[in-house]
Design a protein around this motif. Sequence first.
Motif, short mmCIF file in Angstrom:
data_model
loop_
_atom_site.label_atom_id
_atom_site.label_comp_id
_atom_site.label_asym_id
_atom_site.label_seq_id
_atom_site.Cartn_x
_atom_site.Cartn_y
_atom_site.Cartn_z
N THR A 38 0.86 -1.19 0.00
CA THR A 38 0.00 0.00 0.00
C THR A 38 0.89 1.23 0.00
N LEU A 39 0.38 2.26 -0.61
CA LEU A 39 1.13 3.51 -0.73
C LEU A 39 1.58 4.00 0.66
N GLY A 40 2.81 4.41 0.76
CA GLY A 40 3.30 4.98 2.01
C GLY A 40 3.82 3.93 2.99
N ASP A 41 3.61 2.66 2.66
CA ASP A 41 4.12 1.59 3.53
C ASP A 41 5.29 0.93 2.81
N ASP A 42 6.50 1.22 3.27
CA ASP A 42 7.66 0.70 2.54
C ASP A 42 8.34 -0.45 3.29
N ARG A 43 7.52 -1.20 4.05
CA ARG A 43 8.10 -2.35 4.75
C ARG A 43 8.54 -3.41 3.74
N ALA A 44 9.55 -4.18 4.10
CA ALA A 44 10.24 -5.02 3.12
C ALA A 44 9.65 -6.41 2.94
N THR A 45 10.01 -7.01 1.81
CA THR A 45 9.69 -8.40 1.52
C THR A 45 10.99 -9.19 1.59
N ILE A 46 10.91 -10.42 2.10
CA ILE A 46 12.07 -11.31 2.08
C ILE A 46 11.67 -12.57 1.31
N THR A 47 12.51 -12.98 0.38
CA THR A 47 12.25 -14.21 -0.35
C THR A 47 13.58 -14.97 -0.48
N SER A 48 13.60 -16.04 -1.28
CA SER A 48 14.87 -16.76 -1.44
C SER A 48 15.34 -16.67 -2.88
N LYS A 49 16.62 -17.00 -3.08
CA LYS A 49 17.21 -16.93 -4.42
C LYS A 49 16.73 -18.06 -5.33
N ILE A 50 16.06 -19.06 -4.76
CA ILE A 50 15.70 -20.21 -5.60
C ILE A 50 14.19 -20.31 -5.88
N GLU A 51 13.49 -19.21 -5.66
CA GLU A 51 12.05 -19.23 -5.94
C GLU A 51 11.80 -19.36 -7.45
N HIS A 52 10.59 -19.75 -7.79
CA HIS A 52 10.16 -19.75 -9.19
C HIS A 52 10.12 -18.29 -9.67
N LEU B 132 6.49 -9.00 4.61
CA LEU B 132 6.15 -10.31 4.05
C LEU B 132 7.39 -11.16 3.86
N VAL B 133 7.26 -12.45 4.19
CA VAL B 133 8.30 -13.42 3.85
C VAL B 133 7.64 -14.43 2.92
N SER B 134 8.27 -14.68 1.76
CA SER B 134 7.71 -15.63 0.80
C SER B 134 8.76 -16.68 0.46
N ILE B 135 8.55 -17.87 0.96
CA ILE B 135 9.48 -18.98 0.71
C ILE B 135 8.68 -20.18 0.22
N MET B 136 9.14 -20.78 -0.87
CA MET B 136 8.39 -21.89 -1.48
C MET B 136 8.37 -23.12 -0.57
N LEU B 137 7.32 -23.93 -0.73
CA LEU B 137 7.23 -25.16 0.07
C LEU B 137 8.13 -26.24 -0.53
N ALA B 138 8.10 -26.33 -1.86
CA ALA B 138 8.97 -27.31 -2.53
C ALA B 138 9.52 -26.68 -3.81
N ASN B 139 10.80 -26.87 -4.03
CA ASN B 139 11.41 -26.26 -5.22
C ASN B 139 11.08 -27.04 -6.49
N ASN B 140 10.79 -26.31 -7.55
CA ASN B 140 10.36 -26.94 -8.81
C ASN B 140 11.50 -27.61 -9.58
N SER C 111 13.77 -25.63 -15.04
CA SER C 111 12.32 -25.55 -14.98
C SER C 111 11.82 -25.33 -16.40
N ALA C 112 10.62 -25.78 -16.69
CA ALA C 112 10.08 -25.69 -18.05
C ALA C 112 10.00 -24.25 -18.51
N CYS C 113 9.68 -23.38 -17.57
CA CYS C 113 9.54 -21.97 -17.91
C CYS C 113 10.89 -21.38 -18.32
N ASP C 114 11.94 -22.14 -18.09
CA ASP C 114 13.30 -21.68 -18.39
C ASP C 114 13.85 -22.31 -19.67
N SER C 115 13.00 -23.05 -20.39
CA SER C 115 13.55 -23.92 -21.42
C SER C 115 14.17 -23.17 -22.61
#
Length: 372
Positions: free
Chosen positions: A82-96, A139-147, A318-322
Amino acid sequence: MIYADNAATTQLDIDAFEKMKKFLLNDYGNASQLYSFSRAAKKALKEARITIADCICALPEEIYFTSGGTESDNWAIKGLQTLGDDRATITSKIEHHAVLNACAATEKLGFPVAYLSVDEHGVVLPETLCDVITSKTKLVSIMLANNEIGTIEPVKELAKITHAHGALFHTDAVQAVGHIPIDVNALGVDMLSASGHKFNAPKGVGFLYIRKGVNINPYADGGAQEFGMRAGTENVAAIVAMAVALKKNCANMQETQKKLLRMEAEFIQTLDDAGTDYIRNGFANRMPGNINISIRGANGEMLLHRLDLKGICISTGSACDSVNTQVSHVIEAIGVPDAYAQGTIRVSFGTMNSEDDAKTVAEGIIDILGIR
Ligand code: PLP
């Protein structure tokens, strides 16, 4: 033809197809209309939501139907900003890339994102999250299983750390739903993405689980569908088919897992008997049926094409990387040595495969490598 690329997509389940047909040809009414002809569609939509919620231990009103994994991931990541809220997201380098590119898009808008490294098995170690997370994390976004490598992440622990810092946790469970047991409450996640075509439902349908009380922006503005959060006439046929496929996969899960592990064992044994020099990528706790290997001195893309000539479908990453012939971001992140990295392939078996298929695929690889 041997199709051994089930992490890319799966064959549509026949019962799901039959159910789909009914809602395409007969009960095709718009689920939002009030006349009796639409009642079947409306009822089926309601039942599908209940069935899907049951499969992941959620409430029906926490299931939002989407067009698939990419949309669910984008919604979870972009919908909290949301506008004005610059709190960060954390994710991993191996996400889709659905997560990585959604994060990159939010960075361009000025929302900071941190990308966590993984260990050599592709595991996001909880201490790496502890090092980066602060009260300014949203927000933290980490995949449950790597593709690519199938590694199952310690989501329960990561979600706990996240909540202790007052942030929300999203998991991309596209590879996991329908294949391993999922209980959103036991995992402690606030949002979870899933995609039908990874578990024998049609392509172009999926869902986002959003825990009750999570304050997220609508994905699409328009009509009142999906509790006013994702407007657009519902794809009833695909949604009901998704519910059939998920219920069936969940009911047969243990049996399927055993079957897939037998295929894996057959494949690995055949490679080992021929003395193949390879590294198996991923963590011991991985998706059943996923075999990601890096073969010394080989070229993954050449292997893919030569196997294709033998009627065998596998993937290099990954197929999307083919279209991309570079070493994938996942293989790079886990630090596969140069001598092996170019020779990376992913074989992913599914319910439609047999142990004979597993042996044939491994023998095909051995034959192409000329090690026999
Ligand atoms: N996330 C993961 C982990 C995936 O494997 C995929 C598909 O390969 C997606 C997201 C994207 O899902 P969809 O193809 O339904 O958009």
